[in-house]
Write a protein that holds these residues in place. Structure first.
Motif, short mmCIF file in Angstrom:
data_model
loop_
_atom_site.label_atom_id
_atom_site.label_comp_id
_atom_site.label_asym_id
_atom_site.label_seq_id
_atom_site.Cartn_x
_atom_site.Cartn_y
_atom_site.Cartn_z
N MET A 150 -15.58 -5.60 -21.28
CA MET A 150 -15.52 -4.62 -20.43
C MET A 150 -14.93 -4.85 -19.21
O MET A 150 -13.94 -4.38 -18.73
N ARG A 179 -11.31 -5.43 -19.55
CA ARG A 179 -10.56 -3.97 -19.81
C ARG A 179 -10.48 -3.11 -18.58
O ARG A 179 -9.65 -2.41 -18.45
N MET A 180 -11.52 -3.35 -17.77
CA MET A 180 -11.70 -2.48 -16.69
C MET A 180 -10.75 -2.98 -15.36
O MET A 180 -11.10 -3.33 -14.48
N THR A 181 -9.28 -2.90 -15.78
CA THR A 181 -8.39 -3.24 -14.97
C THR A 181 -7.46 -2.14 -14.77
O THR A 181 -7.08 -1.66 -15.61
N TRP A 182 -7.23 -1.51 -13.26
CA TRP A 182 -6.38 -0.66 -13.23
C TRP A 182 -5.09 -1.33 -12.43
O TRP A 182 -5.37 -2.01 -11.63
N ASP A 221 -6.85 8.07 -17.30
CA ASP A 221 -7.83 6.95 -17.59
C ASP A 221 -8.45 7.08 -18.66
O ASP A 221 -8.60 6.25 -19.62
N HIS A 243 -7.47 4.27 -21.23
CA HIS A 243 -8.73 3.34 -21.42
C HIS A 243 -9.80 3.99 -22.30
O HIS A 243 -10.51 2.98 -22.67
N VAL A 251 -14.07 5.46 -15.34
CA VAL A 251 -14.98 4.97 -14.53
C VAL A 251 -15.00 5.54 -13.02
O VAL A 251 -14.14 5.19 -12.54
N GLN A 304 -21.32 3.53 -9.21
CA GLN A 304 -21.79 2.91 -10.13
C GLN A 304 -22.98 2.25 -9.49
O GLN A 304 -23.14 1.85 -8.42
N GLU A 333 -12.84 -2.73 -7.64
CA GLU A 333 -12.63 -2.96 -8.84
C GLU A 333 -13.20 -4.48 -9.16
O GLU A 333 -13.66 -4.96 -10.12
N TYR A 355 -16.81 -4.62 -9.23
CA TYR A 355 -17.32 -4.00 -10.49
C TYR A 355 -17.11 -4.94 -11.82
O TYR A 355 -17.74 -5.15 -12.73
N GLN A 356 -15.85 -5.63 -11.85
CA GLN A 356 -15.42 -6.58 -12.68
C GLN A 356 -16.57 -7.86 -12.90
O GLN A 356 -17.12 -8.19 -13.94
#
Length: 148
Positions: A20, A23-26, A70, A74, A78, A82, A136, A139-140
């Protein structure tokens, strides 16, 4: 469930978190849109009553389009809300916005014609974009460490 099965399940969860995180890259434009939205909220508040609703309408439409993109891109959206270490970034964003709002409301008489106001709005755009990028990264890192 025996000890090996439990450890295997725990390892699978940790591996999913790491996947995740990758994958969680914007893209940069996604962060910039957040900056633009924050600046537009400030501009709306400083605008005459008749302009506030259309500007806020643009912000709401932007939120809708970002969430939709998003989910399409994805498979999920998100939000910034969080658990984990990202909370201080949100607190900083909130404090930054309140400071800009206070400066606009109390120190600038005619915001739309004030270079200082437009400098503050530009700082809101750039600062919010940078805070989104920072969010980001944190979070990563939290996902990779299993903290989310």
């Amino acid at each position: 469930m025996n000890r090996n099965e439990a450890q295997s399940a725990l390892d699978a969860v940790k591996n999913t978190d790491r996947l995740m995180a990758d994958r969680m890259t914007w893209p940069l434009w996604r962060h910039a849109i957040f900056g633009v939205m924050m600046a537009l909220v400030l501009v709306s508040i400083a605008s005459p009553l008749g302009a506030q609703l259309p500007i806020l309408g643009i912000v709401l439409l932007s939120i809708f389009l970002v969430v939709r993109d998003d989910k399409k891109r994805h498979g999920m959206f998100v939000s910034g809300y969080q658990k984990g270490r990202t909370g201080w970034v949100l607190a900083l964003q909130f404090a930054f916005f309140i400071a800009a709002l206070v400066a606009t409301e109390f120190w600038i008489e005619a915001p739309s014609s004030s270079p200082l106001f437009w400098t503050i709005a530009a700082a809101m755009l750039i600062g919010s974009t940078m805070l989104s990028l920072l969010w980001e990264k944190i979070y990563q890192a939290d996902l990779r460490r299993g903290r989310v």
